[in-house]
Design a protein around this motif. Structure first.
Motif, PDB file in Angstrom:
ATOM      1  N   GLY A 404      -6.041  33.239 -22.904  1.00 13.35           N
ATOM      2  CA  GLY A 404      -5.449  31.968 -23.296  1.00 13.35           C
ATOM      3  C   GLY A 404      -4.561  32.038 -24.519  1.00 13.35           C
ATOM      4  N   SER A 405      -4.552  33.176 -25.204  1.00 10.63           N
ATOM      5  CA  SER A 405      -3.708  33.339 -26.389  1.00 10.63           C
ATOM      6  C   SER A 405      -2.270  33.660 -25.972  1.00 10.63           C
ATOM      7  CB  SER A 405      -4.249  34.450 -27.282  1.00 10.63           C
ATOM      8  OG  SER A 405      -4.178  35.700 -26.604  1.00 10.63           O
ATOM      9  N   VAL A 406      -1.367  33.669 -26.952  1.00 13.19           N
ATOM     10  CA  VAL A 406       0.050  33.998 -26.709  1.00 13.19           C
ATOM     11  C   VAL A 406       0.488  35.017 -27.751  1.00 13.19           C
ATOM     12  CG1 VAL A 406       2.428  33.125 -26.732  1.00 13.19           C
ATOM     13  CG2 VAL A 406       0.604  31.748 -25.700  1.00 13.19           C
ATOM     14  N   LYS A 407       1.033  36.135 -27.291  1.00 17.30           N
ATOM     15  CA  LYS A 407       1.571  37.144 -28.208  1.00 17.30           C
ATOM     16  C   LYS A 407       2.905  36.672 -28.772  1.00 17.30           C
ATOM     17  CE  LYS A 407       1.606  41.476 -27.393  1.00 17.30           C
ATOM     18  NZ  LYS A 407       1.866  42.800 -26.751  1.00 17.30           N
ATOM     19  N   ILE A 408       3.190  37.044 -29.997  1.00 15.62           N
ATOM     20  CA  ILE A 408       4.468  36.729 -30.630  1.00 15.62           C
ATOM     21  C   ILE A 408       5.442  37.880 -30.382  1.00 15.62           C
ATOM     22  CG2 ILE A 408       5.642  36.182 -32.792  1.00 15.62           C
ATOM     23  CD1 ILE A 408       3.640  34.065 -31.917  1.00 15.62           C
ATOM     24  N   PRO A 409       6.645  37.627 -29.867  1.00 18.94           N
ATOM     25  CA  PRO A 409       7.623  38.706 -29.688  1.00 18.94           C
ATOM     26  C   PRO A 409       7.891  39.415 -31.012  1.00 18.94           C
ATOM     27  CG  PRO A 409       8.352  36.712 -28.569  1.00 18.94           C
ATOM     28  CD  PRO A 409       7.148  36.335 -29.372  1.00 18.94           C
ATOM     29  N   GLU A 410       8.118  40.693 -30.944  1.00 21.75           N
ATOM     30  CA  GLU A 410       8.284  41.515 -32.144  1.00 21.75           C
ATOM     31  C   GLU A 410       9.391  40.992 -33.055  1.00 21.75           C
ATOM     32  OE1 GLU A 410       9.067  46.211 -33.361  1.00 21.75           O
ATOM     33  OE2 GLU A 410       8.678  45.651 -31.270  1.00 21.75           O
ATOM     34  N   ALA A 411      10.491  40.530 -32.468  1.00 18.64           N
ATOM     35  CA  ALA A 411      11.621  40.065 -33.277  1.00 18.64           C
ATOM     36  C   ALA A 411      11.270  38.868 -34.139  1.00 18.64           C
ATOM     37  CB  ALA A 411      12.803  39.723 -32.367  1.00 18.64           C
ATOM     38  N   LEU A 412      10.220  38.131 -33.767  1.00 16.17           N
ATOM     39  CA  LEU A 412       9.843  36.931 -34.511  1.00 16.17           C
ATOM     40  C   LEU A 412       8.779  37.188 -35.571  1.00 16.17           C
ATOM     41  CD1 LEU A 412       9.695  34.246 -31.670  1.00 16.17           C
ATOM     42  CD2 LEU A 412      11.421  34.469 -33.464  1.00 16.17           C
ATOM     43  N   LEU A 413       8.192  38.362 -35.592  1.00 14.17           N
ATOM     44  CA  LEU A 413       7.090  38.632 -36.522  1.00 14.17           C
ATOM     45  C   LEU A 413       7.472  38.387 -37.987  1.00 14.17           C
ATOM     46  CD1 LEU A 413       5.420  41.796 -34.927  1.00 14.17           C
ATOM     47  CD2 LEU A 413       4.726  39.400 -34.742  1.00 14.17           C
ATOM     48  N   PRO A 414       8.677  38.805 -38.439  1.00 15.91           N
ATOM     49  CA  PRO A 414       9.027  38.537 -39.842  1.00 15.91           C
ATOM     50  C   PRO A 414       9.115  37.048 -40.158  1.00 15.91           C
ATOM     51  CG  PRO A 414      10.465  40.219 -38.907  1.00 15.91           C
ATOM     52  CD  PRO A 414       9.706  39.629 -37.771  1.00 15.91           C
ATOM     53  N   TYR A 415       9.398  36.246 -39.136  1.00 23.73           N
ATOM     54  CA  TYR A 415       9.538  34.806 -39.340  1.00 23.73           C
ATOM     55  C   TYR A 415       8.204  34.077 -39.188  1.00 23.73           C
ATOM     56  CZ  TYR A 415      14.499  35.840 -38.727  1.00 23.73           C
ATOM     57  OH  TYR A 415      15.764  36.357 -38.860  1.00 23.73           O
ATOM     58  N   MET A 416       7.194  34.784 -38.717  1.00 25.95           N
ATOM     59  CA  MET A 416       5.875  34.186 -38.504  1.00 25.95           C
ATOM     60  C   MET A 416       4.861  34.671 -39.542  1.00 25.95           C
ATOM     61  SD  MET A 416       5.908  32.077 -35.884  1.00 25.95           S
ATOM     62  CE  MET A 416       4.175  31.957 -35.387  1.00 25.95           C
ATOM     63  N   GLY A 417       5.372  35.232 -40.629  1.00 23.57           N
ATOM     64  CA  GLY A 417       4.472  35.710 -41.669  1.00 23.57           C
ATOM     65  C   GLY A 417       3.567  36.832 -41.195  1.00 23.57           C
ATOM     66  N   GLY A 418       4.031  37.568 -40.198  1.00 35.20           N
ATOM     67  CA  GLY A 418       3.249  38.685 -39.681  1.00 35.20           C
ATOM     68  C   GLY A 418       2.241  38.292 -38.616  1.00 35.20           C
ATOM     69  N   GLN A 419       2.113  36.997 -38.332  1.00 30.59           N
ATOM     70  CA  GLN A 419       1.162  36.556 -37.294  1.00 30.59           C
ATOM     71  C   GLN A 419       1.579  37.126 -35.942  1.00 30.59           C
ATOM     72  OE1 GLN A 419       0.683  32.306 -37.003  1.00 30.59           O
ATOM     73  NE2 GLN A 419      -0.654  32.423 -35.213  1.00 30.59           N
ATOM     74  N   GLN A 420       0.700  37.814 -35.282  1.00 26.22           N
ATOM     75  CA  GLN A 420       1.042  38.496 -34.030  1.00 26.22           C
ATOM     76  C   GLN A 420       0.604  37.745 -32.783  1.00 26.22           C
ATOM     77  OE1 GLN A 420      -0.480  42.515 -34.229  1.00 26.22           O
ATOM     78  NE2 GLN A 420       0.858  43.090 -35.925  1.00 26.22           N
ATOM     79  N   THR A 421      -0.337  36.847 -32.937  1.00 26.02           N
ATOM     80  CA  THR A 421      -0.877  36.135 -31.777  1.00 26.02           C
ATOM     81  C   THR A 421      -1.205  34.696 -32.157  1.00 26.02           C
ATOM     82  OG1 THR A 421      -1.914  38.211 -31.079  1.00 26.02           O
ATOM     83  CG2 THR A 421      -2.628  36.212 -29.962  1.00 26.02           C
ATOM     84  N   ILE A 422      -0.977  33.794 -31.213  1.00 29.71           N
ATOM     85  CA  ILE A 422      -1.428  32.423 -31.388  1.00 29.71           C
ATOM     86  C   ILE A 422      -2.689  32.265 -30.547  1.00 29.71           C
ATOM     87  CG2 ILE A 422      -0.891  29.978 -31.078  1.00 29.71           C
ATOM     88  CD1 ILE A 422       2.068  30.679 -31.271  1.00 29.71           C
ATOM     89  N   LYS A 423      -3.785  31.928 -31.232  1.00 24.27           N
ATOM     90  CA  LYS A 423      -5.060  31.770 -30.550  1.00 24.27           C
ATOM     91  C   LYS A 423      -5.589  30.370 -30.731  1.00 24.27           C
ATOM     92  CE  LYS A 423      -6.420  36.610 -31.338  1.00 24.27           C
ATOM     93  NZ  LYS A 423      -7.440  37.499 -31.944  1.00 24.27           N
ATOM     94  N   ALA A 424      -6.458  29.974 -29.824  1.00 25.46           N
ATOM     95  CA  ALA A 424      -7.103  28.671 -29.964  1.00 25.46           C
ATOM     96  C   ALA A 424      -8.057  28.705 -31.151  1.00 25.46           C
ATOM     97  CB  ALA A 424      -7.853  28.310 -28.684  1.00 25.46           C
ATOM     98  N   ALA A 425      -8.129  27.555 -31.864  1.00 22.35           N
ATOM     99  CA  ALA A 425      -9.056  27.460 -32.991  1.00 22.35           C
ATOM    100  C   ALA A 425     -10.493  27.555 -32.484  1.00 22.35           C
ATOM    101  CB  ALA A 425      -8.832  26.148 -33.736  1.00 22.35           C
ATOM    102  N   GLU A 426     -11.311  28.301 -33.193  1.00 26.13           N
ATOM    103  CA  GLU A 426     -12.697  28.487 -32.776  1.00 26.13           C
ATOM    104  C   GLU A 426     -13.596  27.433 -33.414  1.00 26.13           C
ATOM    105  OE1 GLU A 426     -13.775  32.449 -33.740  1.00 26.13           O
ATOM    106  OE2 GLU A 426     -12.395  33.355 -32.279  1.00 26.13           O
TER     107      GLU A 426
END
Length: 426
Positions: A404-426
């Motif tokens: 259910g998570s979503v990977k962040i494309p590599e080109a966007l990693l610098p713009y996402m503060g290094g966040q690599q995946t969007i996951k549901a809050a636990e």
């Protein structure tokens, strides 16, 4: 807008082109008005010349101390006729001008003839659609499951066809805008503009949204302001009524703006998700160039939009629009369509068009070369580089994972503060 003389001299060509576009324009009324205008003008010019000659005679008679009363009487009828013809000419030209604004651009000779989107040829395909070992979800389910898109609260505060982006969803939207603007300015050489989000009637008329698409636009009540449907409008109109230096062409602009569209003709289409909203984000590309360079510029501009899709690793195809699917102002258009696994189909994410001199004539955009007499109408081009919300949709659907998570494309990693995946809050 087409040139009045061109339409007169190429009437059959214009009729065929409108028919190929599935358009409906009252060319019979055009013919009647143009004919009347050509009848009135020589008579009016002749009477004005007569009036000038008689005025000169009156001056000579007065100077010589002679009686000029007979000439005054003679001129009463001439003056009255001139007044009537001037009023008729003003009315004819006003009606003719409004009618000319409803005639679409002529398709370029390389635009394929066809009735609608089913006749749009595929030019190229890039990338392979992902293969999942699970049933891929639509973006609206992914967004809600991850708590990054809120449709319910958007509907409560604004109505249908709105969305609230939150948390990592809002940051992903901002990251996409940053990547697009940085790429277009640094790698592609565009000048970034932060334009007004409201423009006047003249500006929307200049790029061809008015009068034809008034129903699809949001008008500010009680003022001559319209919310922009795309940054194409303010970017192109940056040079409204200007004579540009031919040596400085092409001029290349990019802008991020929210865009506002009433979507009046899309009832029942894409009622779920982010595909067709009243308010959406877009990064726009506009190029203003010399006529002889405009089709080379179309290829360049389209390539710049494609570059963003490749940076994001999103599978897409390029199609060329046929005459029956061509936009009002365009002579030729490429559409870029991104693959959406949740919908199992390609969807438009960018439309790149060469409008030739059509917008420049309406907006008064000309250029002058040193050492040459007169000015020349520029050619204008525009394209999405890209539609931000649709890029976000494509990322959610193409980069979704089995958990259910979503990977962040590599080109966007610098713009996402290094966040690599969007996951549901636990």
């Amino acid at each position: 807008m087409l040139d009045l003389k061109f339409v007169r001299e190429n009437f059959d060509l214009v009729q065929r082109s409108i028919a190929q576009r599935n358009g409906k324009v009252d060319l019979e009324t055009y013919g009647r008005l143009d004919e009347r205008r050509r009848q009135v003008l020589p008579e009016l010019e002749s009477l004005r010349s007569t009036r000038n000659d008689v005025s000169a005679q009156v001056a000579r008679l007065k100077k010589a101390g002679e009686d000029a009363s007979g000439l005054f009487e003679q001129m009463k009828d001439v003056g009255a006729r001139i007044k009537d013809l001037e009023a008729e000419l003003a009315q004819v030209e006003q009606e003719l001008g409004q009618l000319m604004l409803t005639i679409p651009n002529l398709p370029h000779q390389s635009t394929p003839v066809g009735k609608g989107e089913e006749d749009n040829p595929v030019v190229s395909v890039w990338g392979q659609p992902p293969v999942f070992d699970f049933e891929p979800l639509n973006h609206w389910d992914i967004g809600v499951n991850l708590d990054i898109i809120d449709f319910e609260r958007a509907v409560r505060m604004a109505g249908s066809r709105f969305a609230v982006m939150k948390g990592a969803g809002a940051r992903l939207e901002r990251a996409l805008i940053g990547l697009m603007l940085d790429t277009h300015t640094t790698a592609h050489g565009y000048t970034e503009i932060l334009p007004p989000l409201m423009v006047n009637t003249r500006a929307l008329t200049g790029t061809g949204q008015l009068p034809k698409f008034a129903e699809d636009s949001f008008k500010v009540e009680g003022a001559d302001y319209w919310l922009i449907p795309t940054a194409e409008v303010p970017l192109t109109n940056l040079h409204m009524d200007e004579v540009l230096d031919g040596d400085k062409l092409p001029l290349c602009y990019t802008a991020y703006t929210p865009c506002f569209r009433a979507e009046a003709g899309s009832h029942g289409k894409d009622v779920r998700g982010l595909i067709r909203l009243h308010q959406f984000d877009k990064v726009e590309l506009v190029r203003i160039c010399r006529p002889e360079d405009s089709y080379e510029n179309l290829e360049v501009l389209t390539g710049h939009a494609e570059a963003i899709l490749r940076l994001l690793g999103l599978p897409y195809r390029k199609i060329v629009l046929c005459t029956g699917d061509l936009g009002f102002s365009a002579a030729k258009t490429y559409d870029l369509e991104v693959w959406l696994p949740g919908q199992n189909r390609y969807r438009e994410i960018s439309s790149c068009s060469n409008c030739e001199a059509f917008q420049a004539r309406r907006a008064g955009i000309r250029f002058k070369d040193k050492g040459r007499k007169g000015t020349t109408l520029a050619h204008t081009l525009n394209g999405s580089g890209l539609a931000v919300g649709r890029a976000l949709v494509a990322i959610l659907e193409n980069y979704q994972q089995a958990d259910g998570s979503v990977k962040i494309p590599e080109a966007l990693l610098p713009y996402m503060g290094g966040q690599q995946t969007i996951k549901a809050a636990e």
